[in-house]
Motif scaffolding. Sequence first.
Motif, PDB file in Angstrom:
ATOM      1  N   ALA A 207    -103.862 -38.944  21.659  1.00 58.73           N
ATOM      2  CA  ALA A 207    -103.557 -37.629  21.637  1.00 58.73           C
ATOM      3  C   ALA A 207    -102.202 -37.871  20.641  1.00 58.73           C
ATOM      4  O   ALA A 207    -101.118 -38.859  21.084  1.00 58.73           O
ATOM      5  CB  ALA A 207    -103.178 -37.233  22.629  1.00 58.73           C
ATOM      6  N   GLN A 208    -102.147 -36.971  20.019  1.00 55.70           N
ATOM      7  CA  GLN A 208    -100.762 -37.096  19.212  1.00 55.70           C
ATOM      8  C   GLN A 208    -100.095 -35.626  19.442  1.00 55.70           C
ATOM      9  O   GLN A 208    -100.259 -34.238  19.562  1.00 55.70           O
ATOM     10  CB  GLN A 208    -101.339 -36.604  17.430  1.00 55.70           C
ATOM     11  N   VAL A 209     -98.576 -36.135  19.800  1.00 59.86           N
ATOM     12  CA  VAL A 209     -97.958 -34.963  20.016  1.00 59.86           C
ATOM     13  C   VAL A 209     -96.383 -34.398  19.153  1.00 59.86           C
ATOM     14  O   VAL A 209     -96.262 -35.471  18.108  1.00 59.86           O
ATOM     15  CB  VAL A 209     -96.810 -35.329  21.008  1.00 59.86           C
ATOM     16  N   GLN A 210     -96.909 -32.811  18.904  1.00 59.26           N
ATOM     17  CA  GLN A 210     -96.364 -32.738  18.153  1.00 59.26           C
ATOM     18  C   GLN A 210     -95.111 -31.560  18.572  1.00 59.26           C
ATOM     19  O   GLN A 210     -95.427 -31.040  19.313  1.00 59.26           O
ATOM     20  CB  GLN A 210     -96.776 -32.168  16.914  1.00 59.26           C
ATOM     21  N   GLY A 211     -94.426 -30.592  17.797  1.00 63.76           N
ATOM     22  CA  GLY A 211     -93.135 -29.348  17.935  1.00 63.76           C
ATOM     23  C   GLY A 211     -92.777 -29.466  19.321  1.00 63.76           C
ATOM     24  O   GLY A 211     -92.139 -29.091  20.143  1.00 63.76           O
ATOM     25  N   VAL A 212     -92.065 -30.613  19.958  1.00 64.57           N
ATOM     26  CA  VAL A 212     -91.170 -31.102  20.865  1.00 64.57           C
ATOM     27  C   VAL A 212     -90.231 -30.423  20.639  1.00 64.57           C
ATOM     28  O   VAL A 212     -89.505 -30.510  19.461  1.00 64.57           O
ATOM     29  CB  VAL A 212     -91.118 -32.467  21.318  1.00 64.57           C
ATOM     30  N   TRP A 213     -89.738 -29.465  21.816  1.00 68.25           N
ATOM     31  CA  TRP A 213     -88.421 -29.166  21.378  1.00 68.25           C
ATOM     32  C   TRP A 213     -87.890 -29.118  23.358  1.00 68.25           C
ATOM     33  O   TRP A 213     -88.550 -28.294  23.757  1.00 68.25           O
ATOM     34  CB  TRP A 213     -88.584 -27.410  20.989  1.00 68.25           C
ATOM     35  N   LEU A 214     -86.479 -28.229  23.293  1.00 76.19           N
ATOM     36  CA  LEU A 214     -85.503 -27.936  23.923  1.00 76.19           C
ATOM     37  C   LEU A 214     -84.939 -27.504  23.899  1.00 76.19           C
ATOM     38  O   LEU A 214     -84.166 -27.533  22.815  1.00 76.19           O
ATOM     39  CB  LEU A 214     -84.775 -29.210  24.679  1.00 76.19           C
ATOM     40  N   HIS A 215     -84.286 -25.881  24.376  1.00 80.63           N
ATOM     41  CA  HIS A 215     -83.619 -24.976  24.026  1.00 80.63           C
ATOM     42  C   HIS A 215     -81.822 -25.876  24.340  1.00 80.63           C
ATOM     43  O   HIS A 215     -81.603 -26.136  24.627  1.00 80.63           O
ATOM     44  CB  HIS A 215     -83.460 -24.974  25.269  1.00 80.63           C
ATOM     45  N   PRO A 216     -81.817 -25.111  22.963  1.00 79.58           N
ATOM     46  CA  PRO A 216     -79.915 -25.737  22.473  1.00 79.58           C
ATOM     47  C   PRO A 216     -79.359 -25.302  23.571  1.00 79.58           C
ATOM     48  O   PRO A 216     -78.153 -27.384  23.667  1.00 79.58           O
ATOM     49  CB  PRO A 216     -80.048 -24.939  21.446  1.00 79.58           C
ATOM     50  N   ARG A 217     -79.191 -24.463  24.374  1.00 75.81           N
ATOM     51  CA  ARG A 217     -78.173 -24.712  25.358  1.00 75.81           C
ATOM     52  C   ARG A 217     -78.779 -26.058  26.367  1.00 75.81           C
ATOM     53  O   ARG A 217     -77.591 -25.723  27.377  1.00 75.81           O
ATOM     54  CB  ARG A 217     -78.022 -23.520  26.008  1.00 75.81           C
ATOM     55  N   LEU A 218     -79.276 -26.407  26.757  1.00 71.18           N
ATOM     56  CA  LEU A 218     -79.155 -27.555  27.418  1.00 71.18           C
ATOM     57  C   LEU A 218     -79.644 -28.981  26.962  1.00 71.18           C
ATOM     58  O   LEU A 218     -80.353 -30.211  27.751  1.00 71.18           O
ATOM     59  CB  LEU A 218     -81.020 -27.119  28.073  1.00 71.18           C
ATOM     60  N   ARG A 219     -78.864 -28.903  25.382  1.00 72.88           N
ATOM     61  CA  ARG A 219     -79.304 -30.214  24.908  1.00 72.88           C
ATOM     62  C   ARG A 219     -78.267 -31.277  25.172  1.00 72.88           C
ATOM     63  O   ARG A 219     -76.928 -30.741  25.691  1.00 72.88           O
ATOM     64  CB  ARG A 219     -79.584 -29.869  23.485  1.00 72.88           C
ATOM     65  N   GLY A 220     -78.355 -32.137  25.373  1.00 71.85           N
ATOM     66  CA  GLY A 220     -76.920 -33.197  25.622  1.00 71.85           C
ATOM     67  C   GLY A 220     -77.115 -33.391  26.997  1.00 71.85           C
ATOM     68  O   GLY A 220     -76.158 -33.977  27.871  1.00 71.85           O
ATOM     69  N   GLN A 221     -77.829 -32.504  28.122  1.00 71.60           N
ATOM     70  CA  GLN A 221     -77.650 -32.898  29.300  1.00 71.60           C
ATOM     71  C   GLN A 221     -78.839 -33.904  30.672  1.00 71.60           C
ATOM     72  O   GLN A 221     -78.734 -34.005  31.484  1.00 71.60           O
ATOM     73  CB  GLN A 221     -77.421 -31.050  30.316  1.00 71.60           C
ATOM     74  N   GLY A 222     -79.525 -34.708  29.482  1.00 75.84           N
ATOM     75  CA  GLY A 222     -80.467 -35.907  30.042  1.00 75.84           C
ATOM     76  C   GLY A 222     -81.784 -35.411  30.847  1.00 75.84           C
ATOM     77  O   GLY A 222     -82.364 -36.093  31.451  1.00 75.84           O
ATOM     78  N   LEU A 223     -82.103 -34.207  30.189  1.00 71.85           N
ATOM     79  CA  LEU A 223     -83.426 -33.331  30.385  1.00 71.85           C
ATOM     80  C   LEU A 223     -84.638 -33.816  29.061  1.00 71.85           C
ATOM     81  O   LEU A 223     -86.079 -33.451  30.146  1.00 71.85           O
ATOM     82  CB  LEU A 223     -83.256 -31.842  30.466  1.00 71.85           C
ATOM     83  N   SER A 224     -84.549 -33.904  28.195  1.00 75.38           N
ATOM     84  CA  SER A 224     -85.686 -34.872  27.732  1.00 75.38           C
ATOM     85  C   SER A 224     -86.310 -35.736  27.593  1.00 75.38           C
ATOM     86  O   SER A 224     -87.393 -35.416  27.371  1.00 75.38           O
ATOM     87  CB  SER A 224     -84.814 -34.683  25.749  1.00 75.38           C
ATOM     88  N   VAL A 225     -85.505 -36.678  28.491  1.00 72.55           N
ATOM     89  CA  VAL A 225     -86.830 -37.918  28.990  1.00 72.55           C
ATOM     90  C   VAL A 225     -87.109 -37.352  30.329  1.00 72.55           C
ATOM     91  O   VAL A 225     -88.782 -37.594  29.638  1.00 72.55           O
ATOM     92  CB  VAL A 225     -85.380 -38.930  29.626  1.00 72.55           C
ATOM     93  N   PRO A 226     -86.694 -37.090  31.790  1.00 72.02           N
ATOM     94  CA  PRO A 226     -88.062 -36.386  32.257  1.00 72.02           C
ATOM     95  C   PRO A 226     -89.088 -35.617  32.120  1.00 72.02           C
ATOM     96  O   PRO A 226     -90.362 -35.421  31.881  1.00 72.02           O
ATOM     97  CB  PRO A 226     -87.168 -35.580  33.168  1.00 72.02           C
ATOM     98  N   ALA A 227     -88.640 -34.526  30.530  1.00 67.42           N
ATOM     99  CA  ALA A 227     -89.213 -34.067  30.382  1.00 67.42           C
ATOM    100  C   ALA A 227     -90.537 -33.560  29.455  1.00 67.42           C
ATOM    101  O   ALA A 227     -91.863 -34.020  29.998  1.00 67.42           O
ATOM    102  CB  ALA A 227     -88.663 -32.685  30.001  1.00 67.42           C
ATOM    103  N   MET A 228     -90.291 -35.295  28.661  1.00 62.74           N
ATOM    104  CA  MET A 228     -91.129 -35.493  27.496  1.00 62.74           C
ATOM    105  C   MET A 228     -92.035 -36.793  28.677  1.00 62.74           C
ATOM    106  O   MET A 228     -93.414 -36.687  28.019  1.00 62.74           O
ATOM    107  CB  MET A 228     -90.490 -36.271  26.905  1.00 62.74           C
ATOM    108  N   ALA A 229     -91.117 -37.844  29.281  1.00 65.70           N
ATOM    109  CA  ALA A 229     -91.725 -38.408  30.312  1.00 65.70           C
ATOM    110  C   ALA A 229     -92.763 -38.190  31.293  1.00 65.70           C
ATOM    111  O   ALA A 229     -94.147 -38.623  31.507  1.00 65.70           O
ATOM    112  CB  ALA A 229     -90.461 -38.726  31.456  1.00 65.70           C
ATOM    113  N   SER A 230     -93.211 -36.566  31.276  1.00 62.87           N
ATOM    114  CA  SER A 230     -94.133 -35.902  31.935  1.00 62.87           C
ATOM    115  C   SER A 230     -95.062 -35.339  31.146  1.00 62.87           C
ATOM    116  O   SER A 230     -96.350 -35.296  31.801  1.00 62.87           O
ATOM    117  CB  SER A 230     -93.580 -34.415  32.816  1.00 62.87           C
ATOM    118  N   VAL A 231     -95.034 -35.114  30.157  1.00 61.64           N
ATOM    119  CA  VAL A 231     -95.491 -34.987  29.198  1.00 61.64           C
ATOM    120  C   VAL A 231     -96.523 -36.169  29.061  1.00 61.64           C
ATOM    121  O   VAL A 231     -98.078 -35.898  29.282  1.00 61.64           O
ATOM    122  CB  VAL A 231     -95.039 -34.304  27.867  1.00 61.64           C
ATOM    123  N   VAL A 232     -95.849 -36.811  28.767  1.00 61.52           N
ATOM    124  CA  VAL A 232     -97.190 -38.008  27.913  1.00 61.52           C
ATOM    125  C   VAL A 232     -97.876 -38.708  29.471  1.00 61.52           C
ATOM    126  O   VAL A 232     -98.439 -38.744  29.639  1.00 61.52           O
ATOM    127  CB  VAL A 232     -96.507 -39.134  28.172  1.00 61.52           C
TER     128      VAL A 232
END
Length: 274
Positions: A207-232
């Motif tokens: 499976a190839q993942v694309q279009g990964v996006w986090l809202h700008p106001r939430l960036r830099g808060q450590g949210l991207s790793v748990p979110a991406m980990a959940s997708v994988v």
Amino acid sequence: MRPLTTADHDAALECCARDRAANVFVAARIVEGSLRTSPGSVVGHWNGSELAGLAWVSANVVPVELDDDGVAGVAQRISRMRRQVASIFGPSPQVTGLWDRLGPGWGPVRAVRTHQPLLTTSTKPSALGLELDERVRPARPGEVDIVLPAAAHMFTEEIGYPPYYGSDRGYRASISSLIRAGHTFVRVEDGEVVFKADVGSLALGCAQVQGVWLHPRLRGQGLSVPAMASVVEQVLSAGADEVSLYVNDYNVAARATYARCGFREVGAFTTVLL
């Protein structure tokens, strides 16, 4: 060189399977029936009776396992298609070879992204002890209206221009198709998508993942790793045994996120945006 037909289906997938992480985009189009529904969209380079390589030739050009002769053959075949092609992308040596031949005649481009690491993992993030964002889930068919703004924002950030002008009908249809297939993952807060990722291609167990996006106001808060980990985690639990993606080499934050989620570099892509 000749267009592939439905009779070449198995040979085409065998060619893609030589490096499924790199070739999953084209493999998925073949699995979805493109040899039947879009005649001429896949051209093959033959060495006698053996399919040596091939290329997806449509709005995008994507080479698969082409040697120098195959690259030259594809370039010659598409040399008059400048206005019909939005991008050329895929394994770096093949894309570079195509662009070396096509560039002088095709003229200026929007961008050439020379080095995009190709990453892959077959390990569930939970096995690495990572926290999973339990709020990330497959998007629902009735959520097209809230997914569309996030998808359009991501596209514009990544490519540099909007995904559509005027009517959003075509773009909406592509989003709806991904959602119906269960291939769009979102986190929704107060009726707004704040995280999104898509499985853009699925074939040969990859499976190839694309279009990964986090809202700008939430960036830099450590949210991207748990979110991406959940997708994988969800993609690997759903039957794929490998998840791949490619990323711009200058996107330091994204590369760090993917490394935390267990991805390792296995190759390199190049993208020419026309």
